[in-house]
Motif scaffolding. Structure first.
Motif, PDB file in Angstrom:
ATOM      1  N   UNK A 160      50.216  88.665  52.940  1.00 26.60           N
ATOM      2  CA  UNK A 160      50.453  87.248  52.641  1.00 26.60           C
ATOM      3  C   UNK A 160      50.115  86.431  53.889  1.00 26.60           C
ATOM      4  N   UNK A 161      48.924  85.865  53.951  1.00 25.73           N
ATOM      5  CA  UNK A 161      48.547  85.100  55.154  1.00 25.73           C
ATOM      6  C   UNK A 161      49.269  83.764  55.275  1.00 25.73           C
ATOM      7  N   UNK A 162      49.938  83.310  54.230  1.00 23.17           N
ATOM      8  CA  UNK A 162      50.618  82.022  54.287  1.00 23.17           C
ATOM      9  C   UNK A 162      49.672  80.874  53.945  1.00 23.17           C
ATOM     10  N   UNK A 163      50.153  79.659  54.041  1.00 23.47           N
ATOM     11  CA  UNK A 163      49.302  78.502  53.693  1.00 23.47           C
ATOM     12  C   UNK A 163      48.159  78.320  54.692  1.00 23.47           C
ATOM     13  N   UNK A 164      47.026  77.858  54.166  1.00 24.60           N
ATOM     14  CA  UNK A 164      45.842  77.598  54.985  1.00 24.60           C
ATOM     15  C   UNK A 164      45.909  76.150  55.470  1.00 24.60           C
ATOM     16  N   UNK A 165      46.488  75.977  56.656  1.00 25.86           N
ATOM     17  CA  UNK A 165      46.678  74.607  57.166  1.00 25.86           C
ATOM     18  C   UNK A 165      45.349  73.941  57.509  1.00 25.86           C
ATOM     19  N   UNK A 166      44.376  74.688  57.946  1.00 25.97           N
ATOM     20  CA  UNK A 166      43.082  74.095  58.285  1.00 25.97           C
ATOM     21  C   UNK A 166      42.412  73.508  57.052  1.00 25.97           C
ATOM     22  N   UNK A 167      42.449  74.237  55.951  1.00 23.95           N
ATOM     23  CA  UNK A 167      41.853  73.732  54.713  1.00 23.95           C
ATOM     24  C   UNK A 167      42.636  72.527  54.200  1.00 23.95           C
ATOM     25  N   UNK A 168      43.949  72.565  54.369  1.00 21.97           N
ATOM     26  CA  UNK A 168      44.780  71.449  53.924  1.00 21.97           C
ATOM     27  C   UNK A 168      44.455  70.171  54.692  1.00 21.97           C
ATOM     28  N   UNK A 169      44.291  70.282  56.002  1.00 19.16           N
ATOM     29  CA  UNK A 169      43.992  69.100  56.808  1.00 19.16           C
ATOM     30  C   UNK A 169      42.578  68.577  56.543  1.00 19.16           C
ATOM     31  N   UNK A 170      41.630  69.460  56.282  1.00 18.15           N
ATOM     32  CA  UNK A 170      40.279  69.008  55.937  1.00 18.15           C
ATOM     33  C   UNK A 170      40.291  68.196  54.653  1.00 18.15           C
ATOM     34  N   UNK A 171      41.018  68.679  53.651  1.00 17.84           N
ATOM     35  CA  UNK A 171      41.111  67.938  52.393  1.00 17.84           C
ATOM     36  C   UNK A 171      41.844  66.608  52.590  1.00 17.84           C
ATOM     37  N   UNK A 172      42.848  66.628  53.451  1.00 20.57           N
ATOM     38  CA  UNK A 172      43.609  65.393  53.704  1.00 20.57           C
ATOM     39  C   UNK A 172      42.722  64.325  54.348  1.00 20.57           C
ATOM     40  N   UNK A 173      41.954  64.718  55.367  1.00 26.40           N
ATOM     41  CA  UNK A 173      41.069  63.770  56.051  1.00 26.40           C
ATOM     42  C   UNK A 173      39.974  63.286  55.108  1.00 26.40           C
ATOM     43  N   UNK A 174      39.453  64.202  54.265  1.00 26.23           N
ATOM     44  CA  UNK A 174      38.400  63.826  53.330  1.00 26.23           C
ATOM     45  C   UNK A 174      38.906  62.805  52.319  1.00 26.23           C
TER      46      UNK A 174
END
Length: 279
Positions: A206-220
């Motif tokens: 279980x790698x946990x949530x992907x914070x990098x992908x979350x922040x990319x979507x947020x900025x987009x």
């Protein structure tokens, strides 16, 4: 046993000065090796099978006691019995494989062949003890090799001497039970080995949530003009479990203590497999 020994008299004469002649009579017991060999060929297999059965009975009675007793005598006895059980059964099977019938209707040989399924059942071991220590679980490959060899010999001995008798109704179910018991013992040793035990404790990664992908979507989304809101969720608070309020339908003494000990065992059993604790 007297017929196995014949007395042999040896007379030695000599002189010693003024005392005159002295006669010394020595009686030496010479063993009739031919009769002793006949006795051994006739009774070695029954004696080995009897000892194997006795060891199995003692393991059934004492196998569980090593878990809750600190008596060194009982532990040493169980250790000797555990290491002797396989040797007795394997030796008996090898002797049985070299036994030949005296005639086509040799009843004694038919009974001896009936021992092959029972010896295979002995190799499966009693349910009270499968391995004496954790190190014995690592020998599952050796038991697998013995399973293939001894199962073949037991089936071969029984199959080549199979006769249309009523003993088949006893021997065939025992042979099947012996095969199942031996396979079960080998599988248990394999599943309890250190490598397999470690793998059973590890779940899906279980790698946990992907914070990098979350922040990319947020900025987009923010650059595209969307109105975004976010809130900080309060972390859950840990609540100690009250084991005294757990239902105890069997009225087990100190059931709350045993339940707490088991929960801690589930957490810390990773340490027995050289794993780190995770929270």
């Amino acid at each position: 046993m007297q017929h196995l020994m014949d007395p042999l008299h040896i007379v030695i004469k000599g002189s010693s000065g003024f005392l005159g002649s002295i006669s010394v009579v020595l009686e030496v017991v010479s063993i009739n090796w031919e009769k002793l060999g006949e006795f051994s060929n006739k009774w070695n297999l029954p004696i080995m099978v009897l000892f194997s059965l006795l060891v199995q009975i003692l393991l059934i009675l004492l196998g569980n006691r090593r878990k809750y007793t600190g008596n060194d005598y009982i532990r040493f006895t169980v250790w000797v019995l555990y290491n002797s059980a396989d040797w007795l059964a394997l030796t008996s099977l090898s002797i049985l494989s070299n036994t030949k019938p005296l005639c086509e209707k040799d009843k004694d040989y038919l009974i001896k062949v009936l021992w092959a399924p029972f010896l295979l059942l002995h190799l499966g071991g009693p349910d009270t003890i499968t391995a004496y220590s954790l190190e014995d679980n690592e020998l599952w490959a050796r038991h697998l090799l013995q399973l293939l060899g001894q199962a073949f010999w037991a089936v071969y001995i029984f199959g080549t001497s199979l006769k249309p008798t009523l003993l088949n109704f006893v021997a065939i179910p025992v042979l099947f039970a012996g095969l199942v018991k031996y396979v079960e013992r080998t599988c248990i040793l394999w599943s309890a080995s250190s490598k397999r035990f470690r793998e059973s404790l590890l779940g899906e990664p279980d790698p946990g949530p992907n914070y990098e992908k979350f922040m990319d979507e947020y900025v987009l989304k923010e650059n595209e003009g969307f109105e975004l809101k976010w809130t900080v969720a309060q972390a859950p608070t840990a609540v100690a479990r009250d084991y005294k309020k757990i239902n105890n339908p069997l009225n087990i003494p100190n059931g709350d203590v045993l339940r707490a000990a088991y929960d801690f065992f589930v957490v810390y059993k990773r340490l027995f497999a050289d794993l780190i604790l995770s929270f």
